[in-house]
Design an enzyme around this catalytic site. Structure first.
Site, PDB file in Angstrom:
ATOM      1  N   ARG A 120       0.802  -1.233   0.000  1.00 50.31           N
ATOM      2  CA  ARG A 120       0.000   0.000   0.000  1.00 50.31           C
ATOM      3  C   ARG A 120       0.828   1.272   0.000  1.00 50.31           C
ATOM      4  O   ARG A 120       0.317   2.337  -0.309  1.00 50.31           O
ATOM      5  CB  ARG A 120      -0.907  -0.016   1.232  1.00 50.31           C
ATOM      6  CG  ARG A 120      -1.868  -1.152   1.194  1.00 50.31           C
ATOM      7  CD  ARG A 120      -2.439  -1.415   2.560  1.00 50.31           C
ATOM      8  NE  ARG A 120      -3.487  -0.512   2.935  1.00 50.31           N
ATOM      9  CZ  ARG A 120      -3.905  -0.358   4.183  1.00 50.31           C
ATOM     10  NH1 ARG A 120      -3.343  -1.039   5.162  1.00 50.31           N
ATOM     11  NH2 ARG A 120      -4.882   0.473   4.462  1.00 50.31           N
ATOM     12  N   GLN A 126      -1.985   3.318  -4.814  1.00 48.83           N
ATOM     13  CA  GLN A 126      -3.058   4.003  -4.078  1.00 48.83           C
ATOM     14  C   GLN A 126      -4.458   3.861  -4.685  1.00 48.83           C
ATOM     15  O   GLN A 126      -5.414   3.610  -3.956  1.00 48.83           O
ATOM     16  CB  GLN A 126      -2.676   5.456  -3.834  1.00 48.83           C
ATOM     17  CG  GLN A 126      -1.723   5.503  -2.665  1.00 48.83           C
ATOM     18  CD  GLN A 126      -1.289   6.881  -2.247  1.00 48.83           C
ATOM     19  OE1 GLN A 126      -1.931   7.863  -2.565  1.00 48.83           O
ATOM     20  NE2 GLN A 126      -0.176   6.931  -1.540  1.00 48.83           N
ATOM     21  N   ASP A 129      -6.071   0.577  -3.500  1.00 49.15           N
ATOM     22  CA  ASP A 129      -6.005   0.232  -2.080  1.00 49.15           C
ATOM     23  C   ASP A 129      -7.394  -0.049  -1.491  1.00 49.15           C
ATOM     24  O   ASP A 129      -8.032   0.809  -0.883  1.00 49.15           O
ATOM     25  CB  ASP A 129      -5.302   1.369  -1.327  1.00 49.15           C
ATOM     26  CG  ASP A 129      -4.991   1.004   0.111  1.00 49.15           C
ATOM     27  OD1 ASP A 129      -5.481  -0.052   0.572  1.00 49.15           O
ATOM     28  OD2 ASP A 129      -4.278   1.767   0.777  1.00 49.15           O
ATOM     29  N   SER A 132      -7.862   0.313   2.363  1.00 51.26           N
ATOM     30  CA  SER A 132      -8.143   1.685   2.814  1.00 51.26           C
ATOM     31  C   SER A 132      -9.564   2.109   2.470  1.00 51.26           C
ATOM     32  O   SER A 132     -10.254   2.700   3.302  1.00 51.26           O
ATOM     33  CB  SER A 132      -7.153   2.677   2.183  1.00 51.26           C
ATOM     34  OG  SER A 132      -5.897   2.548   2.777  1.00 51.26           O
ATOM     35  N   TYR A 227       2.703  -0.639   9.593  1.00 52.17           N
ATOM     36  CA  TYR A 227       1.775  -1.351  10.481  1.00 52.17           C
ATOM     37  C   TYR A 227       2.361  -1.447  11.880  1.00 52.17           C
ATOM     38  O   TYR A 227       3.543  -1.199  12.096  1.00 52.17           O
ATOM     39  CB  TYR A 227       1.518  -2.766   9.953  1.00 52.17           C
ATOM     40  CG  TYR A 227       0.759  -2.789   8.661  1.00 52.17           C
ATOM     41  CD1 TYR A 227      -0.599  -2.542   8.635  1.00 52.17           C
ATOM     42  CD2 TYR A 227       1.414  -3.046   7.466  1.00 52.17           C
ATOM     43  CE1 TYR A 227      -1.305  -2.552   7.441  1.00 52.17           C
ATOM     44  CE2 TYR A 227       0.724  -3.064   6.261  1.00 52.17           C
ATOM     45  CZ  TYR A 227      -0.640  -2.823   6.270  1.00 52.17           C
ATOM     46  OH  TYR A 227      -1.333  -2.828   5.095  1.00 52.17           O
TER      47      TYR A 227
HETATM   48  P1  NAD Z   1      -4.572  -1.651  10.537  1.00 53.69           P
HETATM   49  O1  NAD Z   1      -5.997  -1.868  10.141  1.00 53.69           O
HETATM   50  O2  NAD Z   1      -3.599  -2.765  10.341  1.00 53.69           O
HETATM   51  O3  NAD Z   1      -4.541  -1.258  12.085  1.00 53.69           O
HETATM   52  C1  NAD Z   1      -5.316  -0.190  12.598  1.00 53.69           C
HETATM   53  C2  NAD Z   1      -4.507   0.529  13.639  1.00 53.69           C
HETATM   54  O4  NAD Z   1      -4.391  -0.270  14.809  1.00 53.69           O
HETATM   55  C3  NAD Z   1      -3.077   0.870  13.219  1.00 53.69           C
HETATM   56  O5  NAD Z   1      -2.889   2.267  13.199  1.00 53.69           O
HETATM   57  C4  NAD Z   1      -2.218   0.164  14.253  1.00 53.69           C
HETATM   58  O6  NAD Z   1      -1.058   0.903  14.599  1.00 53.69           O
HETATM   59  C5  NAD Z   1      -3.169   0.068  15.431  1.00 53.69           C
HETATM   60  N1  NAD Z   1      -2.812  -0.923  16.430  1.00 53.69           N
HETATM   61  C6  NAD Z   1      -2.371  -2.195  16.261  1.00 53.69           C
HETATM   62  N2  NAD Z   1      -2.121  -2.783  17.450  1.00 53.69           N
HETATM   63  C7  NAD Z   1      -2.432  -1.868  18.403  1.00 53.69           C
HETATM   64  C8  NAD Z   1      -2.399  -1.877  19.815  1.00 53.69           C
HETATM   65  N3  NAD Z   1      -1.994  -2.950  20.502  1.00 53.69           N
HETATM   66  N4  NAD Z   1      -2.776  -0.758  20.454  1.00 53.69           N
HETATM   67  C9  NAD Z   1      -3.189   0.347  19.781  1.00 53.69           C
HETATM   68  N5  NAD Z   1      -3.244   0.420  18.447  1.00 53.69           N
HETATM   69  C10 NAD Z   1      -2.868  -0.675  17.769  1.00 53.69           C
HETATM   70  O7  NAD Z   1      -3.995  -0.358   9.873  1.00 53.69           O
HETATM   71  P2  NAD Z   1      -4.442   0.377   8.552  1.00 53.69           P
HETATM   72  O8  NAD Z   1      -5.503   1.342   8.866  1.00 53.69           O
HETATM   73  O9  NAD Z   1      -4.744  -0.627   7.504  1.00 53.69           O
HETATM   74  O10 NAD Z   1      -3.158   1.165   8.098  1.00 53.69           O
HETATM   75  C11 NAD Z   1      -2.013   1.252   8.887  1.00 53.69           C
HETATM   76  C12 NAD Z   1      -1.088   2.282   8.303  1.00 53.69           C
HETATM   77  O11 NAD Z   1      -0.675   1.880   6.994  1.00 53.69           O
HETATM   78  C13 NAD Z   1      -1.686   3.654   8.089  1.00 53.69           C
HETATM   79  O12 NAD Z   1      -1.833   4.404   9.218  1.00 53.69           O
HETATM   80  C14 NAD Z   1      -0.642   4.218   7.157  1.00 53.69           C
HETATM   81  O13 NAD Z   1       0.475   4.682   7.847  1.00 53.69           O
HETATM   82  C15 NAD Z   1      -0.260   3.016   6.325  1.00 53.69           C
HETATM   83  N6  NAD Z   1      -0.880   3.170   5.026  1.00 53.69           N
HETATM   84  C16 NAD Z   1      -0.160   3.819   4.092  1.00 53.69           C
HETATM   85  C17 NAD Z   1      -0.715   4.022   2.858  1.00 53.69           C
HETATM   86  C18 NAD Z   1       0.073   4.735   1.836  1.00 53.69           C
HETATM   87  O14 NAD Z   1       1.217   5.033   2.045  1.00 53.69           O
HETATM   88  N7  NAD Z   1      -0.530   5.029   0.738  1.00 53.69           N
HETATM   89  C19 NAD Z   1      -1.974   3.561   2.570  1.00 53.69           C
HETATM   90  C20 NAD Z   1      -2.690   2.896   3.551  1.00 53.69           C
HETATM   91  C21 NAD Z   1      -2.127   2.704   4.778  1.00 53.69           C
END
Ligand code: NAD
Length: 377
Positions: A120, A126, A129, A132, A227
């Site tokens: 991602r 993007q 994705d 997202s 992550y």
């Molecule tokens: P996810 O669904 O895997 O997790 C959701 C959230 O839970 C995350 O922010 C993670 O840090 C948090 N988490 C996990 N264990 C935890 C704990 N024990 N206590 C508290 N919080 C906890 O995450 P997601 O929403 O799919 O995406 C994660 C990250 O991926 C995004 O924040 C971003 O930085 C990155 N991302 C980047 C792009 C990009 O660059 N284009 C696109 C999508 C996501």
């Protein structure tokens, strides 16, 4: 090349992999599009609307015989039995948590491509994705569930009949879904706090209107690829204990924490639930058959604890907004499909990070590096 969309078979799944608008775009790109009759019904996309977009509405057997079959979620056993060697299946296949399906796909000689394995962070990924796009919908809907289950107002209201203070909402996990939940709860007028184990999410949470909470007992758990990593036993306990104090001071808690390929971390313990005031609400977006972010939560069910806390096991939220979820998913899957096509044929380049990121099985073998330890067929 024939590309098809089949009706989803997972119980409760209302999304469809292609909407008429996306079908028209694939037609314009020179692909033949087949849609199983009724595939879009649960998301209010009729057979006629697909036909008007230039797709052929066919029966399931014909749809399953296309060169490329598009789905939202995993195929069931009957669908698997109908697929043949050389066909391509693209969907959200959850290969990390379903090794049996991966082996079956390899065994059947199907080329499996999984949108939930997309790298991602690559800028070119993007538009594809789907994690997202669907997390955005889920986060929005989780905030609405919190607001409707809560027996009081979200906003500050000053009326002749008295003043209502704004609800205090806590969002645990500030990834894509968490940020959308924060923004939605804020727009409804709640006062929102947030916490994530990745401290770099602080600025994002603050930018959508939350006050970020830091825990003194747990440091950063930022893992690979943006992550979180899984916490150790000691970290988990310390986190649960310190979070409990914050949880007790909030009216509505929305949990969204996930660690890829692992069971969701438990953030709201039984003790934390006992310390919450009667009338509070906890919406567990991590709720899954493996367990959730909240002690005792059950996917798809809502119950009230002895001390009056409503716990919502909020699984499958994108399916509760099937029109929006299907439209966004259709854009994601079409973008990926078009990326993988050169001159009208699928061209899976072994030296392309995006392609190798999503490619799970090919020519009877499990080819994804993250699944390399599994036996190849
Ligand atoms: P996810 O669904 O895997 O997790 C959701 C959230 O839970 C995350 O922010 C993670 O840090 C948090 N988490 C996990 N264990 C935890 C704990 N024990 N206590 C508290 N919080 C906890 O995450 P997601 O929403 O799919 O995406 C994660 C990250 O991926 C995004 O924040 C971003 O930085 C990155 N991302 C980047 C792009 C990009 O660059 N284009 C696109 C999508 C996501």
């Amino acid at each position: 090349m024939k590309v098809s969309v089949v009706k989803e078979t997972t119980p409760g799944e209302r999304r469809v992999a292609l909407v008429p608008e996306a079908a028209a775009k694939l037609r314009a790109a020179g692909l033949e599009v087949l849609v199983e009759s009724g595939a879009g019904d649960a998301a209010w996309f009729t057979d006629d609307s697909y036909a008007e977009a230039g797709a052929s509405v066919v029966d399931r057997a014909e749809a399953l015989s296309a060169d490329v079959v598009l789905t939202v979620s995993k195929p069931d056993a009957t669908t698997m039995a109908a697929l043949r060697a050389g066909q391509v299946l693209i969907g959200m296949l959850s290969p990390l948590t379903d090794p049996e399906l991966v082996s079956a796909l390899a065994g059947a000689g199907v080329t499996a491509i999984s949108l939930d394995m997309l790298p991602r962070t690559l800028p070119r990924a993007q538009p594809m994705d789907a994690l997202s796009s669907q997390a955005n919908i889920a986060g929005y809907h989780a905030a609405l569930i919190g607001a409707t289950e809560y027996g009081r107002f979200f906003p500050l209201l000053i009326t002749a009949a008295g003043t209502a203070r704004p609800a205090r909402v806590l969002v645990l996990g500030t990834g894509v879904a968490g940020l959308q939940a924060i923004g939605t709860a804020r727009r409804l007028g709640a006062v929102v706090s947030a916490y994530d184990v990745r401290p770099e999410t602080r600025t994002e949470a603050e930018s959508v209107g939350a006050t970020f909470i830091e825990l003194s007992s747990v440091g950063s758990a930022s893992g690979a690829g943006g992550y979180a990593r899984e916490l150790t036993e000691d970290e988990r306990e310390a986190q649960q204990q310190e979070l409990a104090g914050h949880i007790a001071r909030h009216d509505v808690v929305i949990t969204t924490a996930q660690v890829p390929g692992r069971r969701p971390p438990l953030l709201v313990s039984e003790d934390a639930l006992k310390a919450m005031a009667a009338g509070s609400v906890v919406v567990d977006m991590g709720s899954s058959p493996l367990g959730g972010n909240v002690a005792g939560s059950e996917p798809g069910s809502t119950f009230v604890t002895e001390n009056g806390v409503t716990i919502v096991g909020a699984a499958g939220l994108p399916s509760r907004m099937p029109g929006a979820a299907s439209s966004m998913y259709a854009r994601n899957i079409s973008a990926l499909l078009q990326y993988l096509i050169t001159d009208g044929a699928l061209n899976l380049k072994a030296d392309d990070e995006l392609t190798t990121g999503v490619l799970i099985t090919r020519d009877g073998a499990i080819v994804h590096p993250a699944l390399a330890t599994q036996e190849t067929v």
